[in-house]
Design an enzyme around this catalytic site. Structure first.
Site, PDB file in Angstrom:
ATOM      1  N   HIS A 219      38.811  28.834  41.270  1.00  0.00           N
ATOM      2  CA  HIS A 219      37.479  29.450  41.874  1.00  0.00           C
ATOM      3  C   HIS A 219      36.374  28.402  41.292  1.00  0.00           C
ATOM      4  O   HIS A 219      35.236  28.469  42.047  1.00  0.00           O
ATOM      5  CB  HIS A 219      37.409  30.684  41.703  1.00  0.00           C
ATOM      6  CG  HIS A 219      37.752  31.660  42.476  1.00  0.00           C
ATOM      7  ND1 HIS A 219      37.830  31.657  43.886  1.00  0.00           N
ATOM      8  CD2 HIS A 219      38.661  33.047  42.248  1.00  0.00           C
ATOM      9  CE1 HIS A 219      38.131  32.722  44.336  1.00  0.00           C
ATOM     10  NE2 HIS A 219      38.854  33.403  43.549  1.00  0.00           N
TER      11      HIS A 219
ATOM     12  N   GLU B 168      38.829  33.098  48.997  1.00  0.00           N
ATOM     13  CA  GLU B 168      40.116  33.988  48.413  1.00  0.00           C
ATOM     14  C   GLU B 168      41.368  33.200  49.040  1.00  0.00           C
ATOM     15  O   GLU B 168      42.200  32.978  48.403  1.00  0.00           O
ATOM     16  CB  GLU B 168      39.873  35.351  48.449  1.00  0.00           C
ATOM     17  CG  GLU B 168      38.966  35.959  47.823  1.00  0.00           C
ATOM     18  CD  GLU B 168      38.732  35.570  46.249  1.00  0.00           C
ATOM     19  OE1 GLU B 168      39.937  35.074  45.844  1.00  0.00           O
ATOM     20  OE2 GLU B 168      37.928  35.688  45.791  1.00  0.00           O
TER      21      GLU B 168
ATOM     22  N   GLY C 269      42.157  42.339  38.726  1.00  0.00           N
ATOM     23  CA  GLY C 269      42.828  41.331  37.862  1.00  0.00           C
ATOM     24  C   GLY C 269      41.977  40.563  37.035  1.00  0.00           C
ATOM     25  O   GLY C 269      42.125  40.689  35.995  1.00  0.00           O
ATOM     26  N   ALA C 270      40.986  39.964  37.844  1.00  0.00           N
ATOM     27  CA  ALA C 270      40.025  39.330  36.814  1.00  0.00           C
ATOM     28  C   ALA C 270      38.933  38.919  37.808  1.00  0.00           C
ATOM     29  O   ALA C 270      38.968  38.825  38.956  1.00  0.00           O
ATOM     30  CB  ALA C 270      40.769  37.873  36.332  1.00  0.00           C
ATOM     31  N   MET C 271      38.038  38.222  36.960  1.00  0.00           N
ATOM     32  CA  MET C 271      36.736  37.661  37.715  1.00  0.00           C
ATOM     33  C   MET C 271      36.138  36.310  37.313  1.00  0.00           C
ATOM     34  O   MET C 271      35.972  36.067  36.128  1.00  0.00           O
ATOM     35  CB  MET C 271      35.553  38.985  37.847  1.00  0.00           C
ATOM     36  CG  MET C 271      34.391  38.579  38.432  1.00  0.00           C
ATOM     37  SD  MET C 271      34.238  38.449  40.063  1.00  0.00           S
ATOM     38  CE  MET C 271      33.403  37.251  40.438  1.00  0.00           C
ATOM     39  N   GLU C 272      36.033  35.571  38.460  1.00  0.00           N
ATOM     40  CA  GLU C 272      35.679  34.149  38.186  1.00  0.00           C
ATOM     41  C   GLU C 272      34.281  33.826  37.898  1.00  0.00           C
ATOM     42  O   GLU C 272      33.744  32.644  38.024  1.00  0.00           O
ATOM     43  CB  GLU C 272      36.019  33.338  39.331  1.00  0.00           C
ATOM     44  CG  GLU C 272      35.193  33.553  40.775  1.00  0.00           C
ATOM     45  CD  GLU C 272      35.707  34.738  41.736  1.00  0.00           C
ATOM     46  OE1 GLU C 272      36.322  35.580  41.157  1.00  0.00           O
ATOM     47  OE2 GLU C 272      35.274  34.638  42.856  1.00  0.00           O
TER      48      GLU C 272
ATOM     49  N   HIS D 219      44.225  31.040  39.179  1.00  0.00           N
ATOM     50  CA  HIS D 219      43.285  31.341  40.095  1.00  0.00           C
ATOM     51  C   HIS D 219      41.840  31.435  39.930  1.00  0.00           C
ATOM     52  O   HIS D 219      41.009  30.646  40.618  1.00  0.00           O
ATOM     53  CB  HIS D 219      43.720  32.800  40.690  1.00  0.00           C
ATOM     54  CG  HIS D 219      42.945  33.421  41.863  1.00  0.00           C
ATOM     55  ND1 HIS D 219      43.415  33.205  43.110  1.00  0.00           N
ATOM     56  CD2 HIS D 219      41.950  33.980  41.880  1.00  0.00           C
ATOM     57  CE1 HIS D 219      42.612  33.720  43.731  1.00  0.00           C
ATOM     58  NE2 HIS D 219      41.630  34.248  43.108  1.00  0.00           N
ATOM     59  N   GLU D 220      41.640  32.011  38.772  1.00  0.00           N
ATOM     60  CA  GLU D 220      39.978  32.150  38.264  1.00  0.00           C
ATOM     61  C   GLU D 220      39.511  30.659  38.024  1.00  0.00           C
ATOM     62  O   GLU D 220      38.505  30.405  38.347  1.00  0.00           O
ATOM     63  CB  GLU D 220      39.928  33.007  37.476  1.00  0.00           C
ATOM     64  CG  GLU D 220      40.415  34.416  37.291  1.00  0.00           C
ATOM     65  CD  GLU D 220      40.228  35.198  38.938  1.00  0.00           C
ATOM     66  OE1 GLU D 220      39.055  34.862  39.270  1.00  0.00           O
ATOM     67  OE2 GLU D 220      40.900  36.125  39.180  1.00  0.00           O
TER      68      GLU D 220
ATOM     69  N   GLU E 215      30.986  41.104  41.699  1.00  0.00           N
ATOM     70  CA  GLU E 215      31.389  40.928  42.832  1.00  0.00           C
ATOM     71  C   GLU E 215      31.940  42.256  43.420  1.00  0.00           C
ATOM     72  O   GLU E 215      32.535  43.061  42.586  1.00  0.00           O
ATOM     73  CB  GLU E 215      32.604  39.927  42.935  1.00  0.00           C
ATOM     74  CG  GLU E 215      33.089  39.590  44.394  1.00  0.00           C
ATOM     75  CD  GLU E 215      33.879  38.432  44.594  1.00  0.00           C
ATOM     76  OE1 GLU E 215      34.192  37.879  43.400  1.00  0.00           O
ATOM     77  OE2 GLU E 215      34.439  38.113  45.460  1.00  0.00           O
TER      78      GLU E 215
END
Ligand code: B3K
Ligand code: ZN
Length: 874
Positions: free
Chosen positions: A304, A323, A264-267, A300-301, A124
Site C-alpha cells: 500500500h 484495494e 486485519g491491519a492498517m497501512e 499487503h500493507e 480509515e
C-alpha cells in the site's frame, strides 16, 4: 430506527465535488490520558474557490474546547451533528482547533482508542473525525507533524507517522516525542501509538542503497513470535523492488501489533497497526496457514505504501483503486514466493464460497460502488477480491510487460495525487495501446456473469467451433446488465490428453479469447479429432460456467490439462455434478451412492507419487457447504450437508489403506520446516486425516498428541470435529488447558468448537460465550466463536426452530451500540439468505425486523438490515 426522520442518508458517487478548502499542513499535539485526551490541531487552510464560503469540517464524538483563526479567538462557527461550520474566513489562514476525546470509552475502535494498556488509532475510512474536526476526506492531502505527550513510565514508546524529529522530558514524570511526515497524505493514513512494548529491530538496504530501520512492536513477552513477520516484511520490500521496481521512501518502517482491532491491519504511512493475529506466530502457537496469512498481510500493507499511500483515492467510491490493486499485488507476492497453483485455488475458493454470494445478495455492488450509507460496509470481498480479479484480467489481457508499463505510467502520472479508478485504467490503456473502454464496465456493473458454452466439431473440415454467450443476472441494486470484456483462457485436449495447437485463418492464435459481445464464435482449424475443451485456465475471469461435461471429459482434464488450476477445477466439476444429483436423491428420500468411477479417480490420485503434494491436498479437500450451495438456485441446507458428509464418508471407507498410508508417509517425510515442500506435506496430511478419522481415529489422536507443532494439532482437531470421533473431547480439553491464558491461540479452539455440528451446538456456543478466555469486546474472539457458528455450522445456525437466527440477533443487538463495524460484518450469514426456503426466510425476516426497530440502530446495520429485508420480501 424508531424515528424515521433520523434515518441515515446515502451518498452517491455521482455527487462528487472537489473540496472548497484544502489543508496544506497540520501540526497535531496530543496530551494522552485514558479518559480525557486533549488534541490541539493547527492547520494551514487554503480556500480553493473564488467565492467566499463557509468551511465545513467533519467531527464525531468530540468535545470542542476552542477555536482560533490566525491566533485570534473566533466566534463565527456552529456545531451540529457530525459537523463544525466556520464562517467569516479569509482565503488562507491558520486554524487552531482544540478538542477532547475519551479513548477508554471508545469500544468501536475507530479514532483514538485503547487496546489493552496502549493507545492506538484507526482512521480509515472516516475515523480521523473522531480525533479532531477536519476535512476528513481522501482528496485533502496535507503534511503532518505530531507531538505526543504522555506519562513516561506507562508509555515509554510514543509513535506516529514519518521520522522522529525531537523528544524531551517534562515535569510530573511525563515525556514527549515529535514526528514529521514529509509526504502529503489524507487523514485516513494518520496514526498514533503509545505504550510499553517489546521491540524487534532490523534493517533493510534498498536497491538504491538506502538503509531503512525496521521496528516491530509487540506486547511484552511476545518477542519469540515476531521473527516470521519481520522476515515477511523484508521479503515484501525486496519483492516490490524486483517485480514492480518500487522502493520504500521513508527512513523508518514501524509495525505495531495490537489485540483489539476491527480488521486485519492498517497501512498508515510509516506506522502500520496490525491485528496481533497477523504478526504473532511460532510453530507452537500458529499453523502454516497463519504463517502464510502473516506473509500476505504484511506484504499487503507494505505494498500500500505505493498503491494507496503515495497514490491514493479521490473519494471512497474509488476504494478498489487501492484495494483491488494491492490485493492483486499481495496475491502475486504469495504466488512468487510459494505455490502459484495452490494460491490460485485458495483465492478462487474464497470467490466462489463468499464473493459470488455477496454479488447475488442484498448488498450487491460494483467494485466501484455508486451508493453508500456507511463506508465501512464497503470493505468487501467484492471491492477487495473481485477488485483483484479485475486487475488480474488486465494483467491477462496486457501480459506482464504491458501491465508493468501501465504501472509505470500510473506511478509517473499520479504520484502524490488522489485519483480515480478511471485514471488507473487510462494509464494501463495509454501505456499498452490496448483499447480498454469496454473493459471499464467491470467497474460499474455488479453481479457474476454466466458464460454459456456451446461447441461443434466438423470432422470433414477438421474444424472446431466454440460459441460463448454471456449473461449477467440482475442484482438487488441494478437490473440492467451489459456485455463485459472477458478474457477466456482455453485449451483443447486430444483424447490422449495432448494440447492441440490453436490456429485460425492459417495463423497460430492466443489461448486467451476476448469475449466482448453478448455472443461470439471462434473457429479453430486443423483439429483432427473431437477435442475436450478446458475452459477458464487459471480462472481467467470471475465468472460462472454453464456447460455440460461427461465424466470421461472431466477425468481427461483432471489428469492432463496443462494448467494446474484447470485440473483442480475439473475435479470441482466432477464433485459438484455428483452433489447436484445427490441433493435431489436426498430430497426424494432415496439412498445415496458414490460411483466406482469417482472412487477410482481418487484411488489413482492417492497412488500417484508424481503429483505435486500441495495440489493433491487441494484435490482431496472437498468444497465446504457454502461453496457447494453456490451451485444451487434454491439452497437446501440439510440435504447439502448430508450429501457432502456422505461423499467424504464413502471415500473414506472405500479407500482406508490408501488414505492412512499417505497420511503416515507425509508425517514421516515432513522435516517440520516452513519450506513450501514441508507445508505441502502437512496440508496433504491434514486432507488425509479428514478421511482417516472415519476408519482409524487413533491416527488422528496420534497426530494431535504426538506432534509438537500447531499445524498438525489443528489438522487433527478439525478432522476429529468433522468425523465426531470419540477421542475428540480429550484433544479439545488438552488444548484448552494448554492455551486458555492466550486469547489469540484460543481463537482456533473457539472456531472449531463453534463449527462442531453435533446435537446441542447452540447451547455449547452460548456456554462458551461465558468462557474466561472469551470477551465480547474483542473482535477476534467474537469472530471466532459467533462468526464461526453462523458461517460454518449451517445445520445449527439455520435450525428450523429459528434459534440460531435469534441468537445471532441477540448478539447483534449488543454489538450494535458497542462496535457497529464488527456487528455489521457478523450479520452477513443472516442477510445472504434469499435462496433459502420460505419458512426459514420468514424466521429471518422476523429477526431483521427486530433489528430495524432498535432505537439506536447504527448506520452500519441500518444499511444491511434495510437491504436485507428488501431482498427477502421481494
Ligand atoms: N485499508 C485497511 C482497511 C481499513 C478498514 C476500514 N474499516 C486495511 C487494508 O486493506 O489494508
Ligand atoms: Zn488494503
Amino acid at each position: 430506527m424508531a424515528d424515521s426522520s433520523a434515518q441515515p442518508t446515502a451518498k452517491y458517487r455521482s455527487d462528487y465535488k472537489a473540496p472548497d478548502y484544502t489543508i496544506e499542513s497540520v501540526a497535531l499535539e496530543f496530551d494522552l490520558d485514558p479518559s480525557a485526551t486533549k488534541v490541539i490541531a493547527v492547520s494551514t487552510v487554503v480556500r480553493q474557490t473564488n467565492d467566499i464560503t463557509d468551511l465545513v469540517l467533519d467531527g464525531e464524538k468530540l468535545e470542542l474546547l476552542s477555536i482560533k483563526v490566525n491566533q485570534q479567538t473566533h466566534d463565527a462557527y456552529q456545531v451540529s451533528e457530525g459537523q463544525l461550520v466556520i464562517s467569516e474566513l479569509p482565503a488562507r489562514f491558520e486554524l487552531e482547533v482544540v478538542t477532547r476525546v475519551n479513548p477508554k470509552e471508545n469500544k468501536a475502535f475507530e479514532g483514538l482508542y485503547q487496546s489493552g494498556d496502549a493507545f492506538c488509532t484507526q482512521c480509515e475510512a472516516e475515523g480521523f473525525r473522531r480525533i479532531t474536526y477536519f476535512l476528513d476526506r481522501p482528496d485533502v492531502l496535507a503534511t503532518y507533524s505530531t507531538k505526543i505527550i504522555a506519562d513516561k513510565a506507562q508509555y515509554p514508546f510514543l509513535l506516529s507517522n514519518g521520522n522522529k524529529i525531537d523528544q524531551g522530558e517534562l515535569a510530573g514524570g511525563k515525556h514527549w516525542v515529535s514526528w514529521q511526515d514529509p509526504f502529503p497524505k489524507p487523514s485516513y493514513l494518520f496514526a498514533l501509538v503509545a505504550g510499553d512494548f517489546d521491540l524487534l529491530e532490523d534493517s533493510f538496504v534498498t536497491q538504491s542503497g538506502r538503509t531503512i530501520a525496521l521496528e516491530l512492536f509487540v506486547d511484552k513477552g511476545n518477542l519469540d513470535r515476531t521473527e516470521h513477520a519481520m522476515a515477511s516484511l523484508k521479503a515484501a520490500m525486496r519483492w516490490d523492488e524486483a517485480r514492480f521496481g518500487l522502493e520504500y521512501d521513508l527512513d523508518i518502517y514501524m509495525i505495531v501489533a495490537v489485540d483489539f482491532f476491527n480488521m486485519g491491519a492498517m497501512e498508515n504511512k510509516g506506522l502500520n497497526v496490525f491485528n496481533s493475529k497477523y504478526v504473532l506466530a511460532n510453530k507452537q502457537s500458529a499453523t502454516d496457514n497463519d504463517f502464510l496469512g502473516i506473509e500476505a498481510v504484511i506484504g499487503h500493507e507494505y505494498f500500500h505504501n505505493w498503491t494507496g499511500n503515495r497514490i491514493t483515492c479521490r473519494d471512497w467510491f474509488q476504494l478498489s483503486l487501492k484495494e483491488g490493486l494491492t490485493v492483486f499485488r499481495d496475491q502475486e507476492f504469495s504466488s512468487d514466493l510459494g505455490s502459484r497453483a495452490v494460491n490460485r485455488i485458495k483465492n478462487v475458493r474464497i470467490l466462489r464460497s463468499h464473493q459470488f454470494a455477496e454479488d447475488a445478495g442484498p448488498m450487491a455492488h460494483p467494485i466501484r460502488p455508486d451508493k453508500v450509507i456507511e463506508m465501512n460496509n464497503f470493505y468487501t470481498l467484492t471491492v477487495y477480491e473481485k477488485g483483484s480479479e479485475v486487475i488480474r484480467m488486465l494483467h491477462t489481457l496486457l501480459g506482464e510487460e504491458g501491465f508493468q508499463a501501465g504501472m509505470k505510467t500510473y506511478v509517473e502520472r499520479h504520484d502524490g495525487q488522489a485519483v480515480t479508478c478511471d485514471d488507473f485504467v487510462n494509464a494501463m490503456q495509454d501505456a499498452s495501446g490496448k483499447d480498454l473502454s469496454l473493459f471499464k464496465r467491470w467497474y460499474s456493473q455488479s453481479g457474476t456473469p454466466v458464460l454459456k458454452v456451446q461447441s461443434e466439431y466438423n470432422e470433414a473440415k477438421q474444424q472446431y467451433s466454440l460459441t460463448i454467450h454471456q449473461h449477467t443476472p440482475a442484482t438487488a441494486e441494478q437490473s440492467e446488465k451489459q456485455a463485459l470484456h472477458i478474457p477466456v483462457s482455453v485449451e483443447l485436449l486430444s483424447s490422449n490428453g495432448e494440447a492441440l495447437a490453436l490456429n485460425s485463418n492459417g495463423q497460430a492464435v492466443s489461448s486467451v479469447l476476448e469475449l466482448t459481445q453478448q455472443q461470439q464464435t471462434w473457429h479453430f482449424e486443423g483439429i483432427s479429432e473431437q477435442p475436450t475443451l478446458v475452459m477458464l485456465q487459471e480462472f481467467s475471469a470471475p465468472v460462472k460456467l454453464d456447460m455440460e461435461y461427461s465424466t470421461d471429459q472431466l477425468l481427461l482434464i483432471i489428469n492432463h490439462a496443462s494448467n494446474t488450476f484447470a485440473r483442480w477445477d475439473g475435479m470441482q466439476k466432477l464433485v459438484s455434478a455428483w452433489m447436484k444429483q445427490a441433493v435431489e436423491q436426498v430430497q426424494a428420500g432415496n439412498n445415496l451412492q458414490l460411483e466406482e468411477a469417482i472412487i477410482n479417480t481418487f484411488k489413482l490420485l492417492l497412488e500417484d507419487t508424481s503429483i505435486d503434494k500441495g495440489l493433491l491436498a487441494e484435490l482431496l479437500t472437498i468444497s465446504g457447504e457454502n461453496e457447494i450451495a453456490d451451485g444451487f438456485a434454491q439452497v437446501d441446507i440439510d440435504a447439502i450437508a448430508q450429501a457432502r458428509d456422505f461423499f467424504i464418508y464413502s471415500l473414506a471407507v472405500a479407500l482406508p489403506e490408501q488414505f492412512a498410508a499417505l497420511e503416515q508417509a507425509c508425517a514421516k517425510a515432513d522435516k517440520q520446516s516452513l519450506a513450501h515442500d514441508d507445508i505441502n506435506l502437512r496440508s496433504l496430511r491434514a486432507a488425509c486425516l479428514q478421511y482417516v478419522a472415519h476408519t482409524q481415529p487413533e491416527l488422528v489422536a496420534a497426530a494431535y498428541f504426538d506432534s509438537p507443532t500447531m499445524t498438525n494439532k489443528l489438522a487433527a482437531m478439525s478432522a476429529a470435529n468433522n468425523a465426531g470421533i470419540q477421542q475428540r473431547d480429550a484433544m479439545f480439553k488438552d488444548y484448552e488447558q494448554n492455551w486458555q491464558h492466550d486469547g489469540l491461540v484460543m481463537d482456533k479452539w473457539f472456531a472449531l468448537e463453534a463449527s462442531y455440528a453435533k446435537e446441542g451446538s447452540l447451547a455449547r456456543v452460548k456456554a462458551l460465550a461465558e468462557h474466561p478466555s472469551f470477551s465480547m469486546e474483542n473482535p477476534n474472539r467474537v469472530r471466532s466463536l459467533i462468526g464461526s457458528f453462523a458461517n460454518n455450522n449451517a445445520r445449527h445456525f439455520h435450525a428450523k426452530d429459528g434459534s440460531g437466527y435469534r441468537y445471532l440477533t441477540d448478539i447483534l443487538c449488543v454489538l450494535n451500540t458497542q462496535n457497529p463495524q464488527v456487528a455489521s460484518r457478523l450479520i452477513t450469514p443472516l442477510i445472504q439468505t434469499v435462496k433459502l426456503d420460505d419458512e426459514r426466510k420468514a424466521l429471518i425476516i422476523e429477526q431483521l425486523q427486530r433489528l430495524a426497530e432498535l432505537e439506536d440502530l447504527s448506520k452500519d446495520l441500518f444499511e444491511k438490515v434495510t437491504n436485507g429485508l428488501q431482498q427477502l420480501k421481494a
